[in-house]
Every structure is written in structure tokens, then in C-alpha cells.
Design an enzyme around this catalytic site. Structure first.
Site, PDB file in Angstrom:
ATOM      1  N   HIS A  38      11.022  -2.344   2.610  1.00 35.17           N
ATOM      2  CA  HIS A  38      12.564  -2.116   2.185  1.00 35.17           C
ATOM      3  C   HIS A  38      12.928  -3.477   1.397  1.00 35.17           C
ATOM      4  O   HIS A  38      12.691  -4.466   1.818  1.00 35.17           O
ATOM      5  CB  HIS A  38      13.475  -1.741   3.193  1.00 35.17           C
ATOM      6  CG  HIS A  38      14.966  -1.162   2.655  1.00 35.17           C
ATOM      7  ND1 HIS A  38      15.775  -1.923   2.235  1.00 35.17           N
ATOM      8  CD2 HIS A  38      15.251   0.027   2.784  1.00 35.17           C
ATOM      9  CE1 HIS A  38      17.054  -1.227   1.876  1.00 35.17           C
ATOM     10  NE2 HIS A  38      16.327   0.124   1.942  1.00 35.17           N
TER      11      HIS A  38
ATOM     12  N   ASP B  98      12.824   6.735   5.036  1.00 31.87           N
ATOM     13  CA  ASP B  98      12.123   7.654   4.331  1.00 31.87           C
ATOM     14  C   ASP B  98      11.350   8.169   5.123  1.00 31.87           C
ATOM     15  O   ASP B  98      10.697   9.495   4.889  1.00 31.87           O
ATOM     16  CB  ASP B  98      11.685   7.073   2.834  1.00 31.87           C
ATOM     17  CG  ASP B  98      12.665   6.718   1.963  1.00 31.87           C
ATOM     18  OD1 ASP B  98      13.843   7.321   1.760  1.00 31.87           O
ATOM     19  OD2 ASP B  98      12.638   5.414   1.469  1.00 31.87           O
TER      20      ASP B  98
END
Length: 397
Positions: free
Chosen positions: A295, A343
Site C-alpha cells: 500500500h 483488498d
């Protein structure tokens, strides 16, 4: 002298705006904590940063700072108008979250959000010619456009009007999706209605509450790519439906909302724990990234993902497909991949619930509509439009 400084003192010492100060926090450059309900910053870190100059942005990225009161990014999670989103997700619904993002006020008694019958009929009719294989996110783009055409007052950009539009819009996005499930009058919340639209036969009902949890976590995430696009649209006074359509289009990108689709594909391909190493190895050999890991903001780990994964585990303990997810996580650690992000458990949720391919993108889009409209309201209140400039690198005659 205290080792902590107020936000005002820290910003003055660095010569930056408060928005820039919090951007440093989101990148892990500064440490922030709460004291008596206010943000304070480590004095030593501020002095060190002041001595070496402003931090350079990460190579390959362009950072734009826009002042916003909607969402702040912390070290491993985000905060909706100052409140921990992971904490809110424990009990809140998407409707409460949207109301908080839009108004800064807590919702009262539970309210059933619905769209006008003629608008809902138009949204369903607009999908009549679509193939059954069309991804849910692509259906949402059609649905929002049809809902817009059926709303003659969509250009009223006053905050109360936008909030009312948002309620009908989000309800229409959920209710216009096709489903073979029978209506259920026990719970009229958006998460329950979306669960009936997307979940497969025999899906554990406890996963429905995990979907509620996920929707709250996904409602906003500061200036993510889709939110920036939505704010640009709102800054030129595009109506709320156009703002959401802009956000949905950006969401489809594989490096944004589409990442959960990559997780779904990986889990389906792995199939059994023993295949995790081979499937991931083949992806890496082809130069592909492994979706669900890494991320840009949460370098040390995404607390949203950890919380959502734990919810999944609690909902279906001992589920055989959890072993597949664990094998993927183990292989990711063995290969020293970046930490898991949200995710991955989102893709796992759709996988366990037997949802159609691409369901994670649709969940993201429905949830993030709340955030896009909150940011749109901020832009509608500003007298100027967002106008980015390019650094020209082409030829000169």
C-alpha cells in the site's frame, strides 16, 4: 519544555499548512497522538524535519495536497471526521457512516433508504440488453447513468439536497442489481440488500455482517485516485451522479478498486493450499504484481485489512477455503512481499460467499459513493475549481 507540540505550533515551525502536516503523518514521516482531544506532534521529529527540509515525495508518485475535513489517514488506518473507522465499523451501518461523512452528525433512528420507483425501473430496464457476464461494477455505471436521467432535480448542489440525492442514489445502485434471491423484509439495511444481490447459494449468513463491516471501512480513504477524480468533477459543478460515475470509472483500475478482482482470480486459481507457491511464482515470473499486498500509505501494514480478515475468520471458523488464503499469506511472507492490504480480505470475502466475479469492485463502488459525495460537497462549497498544471516535456519549435 514539553516533548510534544500542538498542530498549530508544528505547522508554524515547518512553515506548512495543517493539511501538509497531516500528509506527513500519513506517509509515516511524523508521529501524531491525541492529548485532551487534540493532535500533538513529537517536538524532536519536528525539529529534525525542520533542519533537513521538507520530505521529498516517493519516486514515481505525484502528491497533491487539498484541505479536507472528511477523512484523515493515520499510521495504519483512517479516521472519519476524527473517529477511528475500524472502531465505527464494529457497530455502524453504511447509512450511518454516509450521514456522518456528509454532515458530521450521527444519524438518528435507522432509516430505510429507497429510490423513486420510476428511477429504479429505468435503471433495471437500462441493463436489459447486457450480457450475464458483465461485471457488477460495469452494471453500476449503467445504473447510475439511468438514475441520473430519471432525476430532474439533480443539479441542486446544496448540501441537504446532495445528501438526499445520495440516499436515493446508493439505494438505487444496490436495488437495481439483478438477483435471483427472493426479497427478505427482515432487514432493509443497504448491506443486507446488497448481500442478497451478490451472495451465492448456501453462503454463511454470518458473512453478511462481515459485508456490513467492509462497507463501513471502504466508505472513504482520503484522496485516493477515484476520490481525486470525483473532486475534480465536483469542482466544475458536475452533478452528484456525474461525480459518482467519475469515481466508478476510476475504481475499475487494477491498482485501485479493481485489485480485489485480482485477489478473487488468485484464490480461484490456487484452489487448494498446495498450489499457492506455484500460482504466485508463475505470476511473479511473468512480471505481474500479486494483488492484495502493498500500500502506498500503509508501509508497515494496513490495519483495515487486518480487522476485516479477523472478521472473516470469526464468521466462518474452520472453513476449508480459509486454508487457501492462509497458504497465500504464508507464501507472501516467504517471498518477502509487502504487507497485506484491505483488498485481500475483501477478495476473500467474495470468494467465501460465492459472489459473482468482480463483486469486490461493486462492494467498493457502493461503499465509496458515500465518500465521493462527501468530498463533492466540500468542492461545491468552494468558489474555485481544481486546475492541475502539467510540466511540459515535449519538443519546442
Amino acid at each position: 519544555m514539553s516533548e510534544w507540540m500542538s498542530a498549530e505550533q508544528a505547522a508554524l515551525r515547518l512553515g506548512v499548512k495543517a493539511a501538509t502536516l497531516y500528509a506527513y503523518v500519513s506517509r509515516g514521516t511524523l508521529t501524531r497522538r491525541k492529548a485532551d482531544g487534540r493532535s500533538v506532534f513529537n517536538r524532536a521529529e519536528i525539529e529534525e524535519l525542520a533542519g533537513r527540509g521538507r520530505p521529498r515525495r516517493q519516486a514515481g508518485t505525484t502528491e497533491l495536497v487539498i484541505e479536507s475535513a472528511v477523512t484523515m489517514l493515520g499510521a495504519d488506518r483512517h479516521y472519519y471526521r476524527g473517529r477511528d473507522a475500524v472502531g465505527l465499523a464494529a457497530t455502524w451501518r453504511l447509512e450511518q457512516t454516509a450521514t456522518w461523512l456528509w454532515t458530521g452528525a450521527e444519524a438518528g433512528a435507522p432509516e430505510v433508504w429507497e429510490t423513486a420507483p420510476d428511477a429504479l425501473a429505468a435503471a433495471r430496464e437500462a441493463q436489459r440488453g447486457l450480457s450475464p457476464d458483465v461485471l457488477p461494477l460495469e452494471r453500476l455505471q449503467v445504473i447510475v447513468t439511468a438514475l441520473a436521467v430519471a432525476d430532474p432535480v439533480r443539479y441542486n448542489l446544496e448540501p441537504a439536497a446532495v445528501a438526499q440525492t445520495g440516499k436515493g442514489l446508493m439505494a438505487g445502485m444496490v436495488d437495481a442489481l439483478p438477483s435471483e434471491a427472493s426479497p427478505d423484509g427482515r432487514d432493509r439495511g443497504l448491506h443486507a440488500r446488497l448481500w442478497r444481490k451478490l451472495s451465492g447459494a448456501g453462503a454463511g449468513e454470518r458473512l453478511a455482517d462481515v459485508l456490513r463491516f467492509a462497507l463501513v471501512l471502504l466508505a472513504d480513504h482520503e484522496l485516493a485516485a477515484s476520490t481525486l477524480a470525483a473532486r475534480v468533477a465536483a469542482s466544475v459543478r458536475a452533478d452528484p451522479y456525474a461525480v459518482v460515475t467519475t469515481g466508478l470509472g476510476t475504481t475499475s483500475g487494477a491498482l485501485h478498486g479493481g485489485a480485489s478482482l485480482g485477489v478473487e482470480s488468485l484464490l480461484a486459481e490456487v484452489g487448494e493450499p498446495g498450489r499457492a507457491a506455484q500460482a504466485m511464482g508463475e505470476r511473479l515470473r511473468r512480471g505481474e504484481r500479486i494483488a492484495g499486498f502493498g500500500h502506498m500509505v500503509y508501509r508497515a501494514g494496513d490495519g483495515r485489512g487486518d480487522a476485516l480478515l479477523e472478521r472473516v475468520r470469526q464468521a466462518v471458523p474452520g472453513h476449508p477455503r480459509l486454508a487457501v488464503a492462509d497458504a497465500v499469506l504464508d507464501e507472501a511472507r516467504r517471498r518477502a512481499l509487502p504487507a497485506m492490504n484491505i483488498d485481500f480480505p475483501l477478495g476473500l470475502l467474495t470468494h467465501l460467499a460465492g459472489m459473482p466475479r468482480g463483486a469486490g469492485e461493486a462492494i467498493f463502488g457502493v461503499a465509496r459513493t458515500a465518500g465521493w459525495l462527501a468530498h463533492a460537497m466540500e468542492e461545491y462549497a468552494k468558489p474555485t475549481r481544481l486546475r492541475l498544471r502539467a510540466a511540459y516535456t515535449g519538443p519546442l519549435e
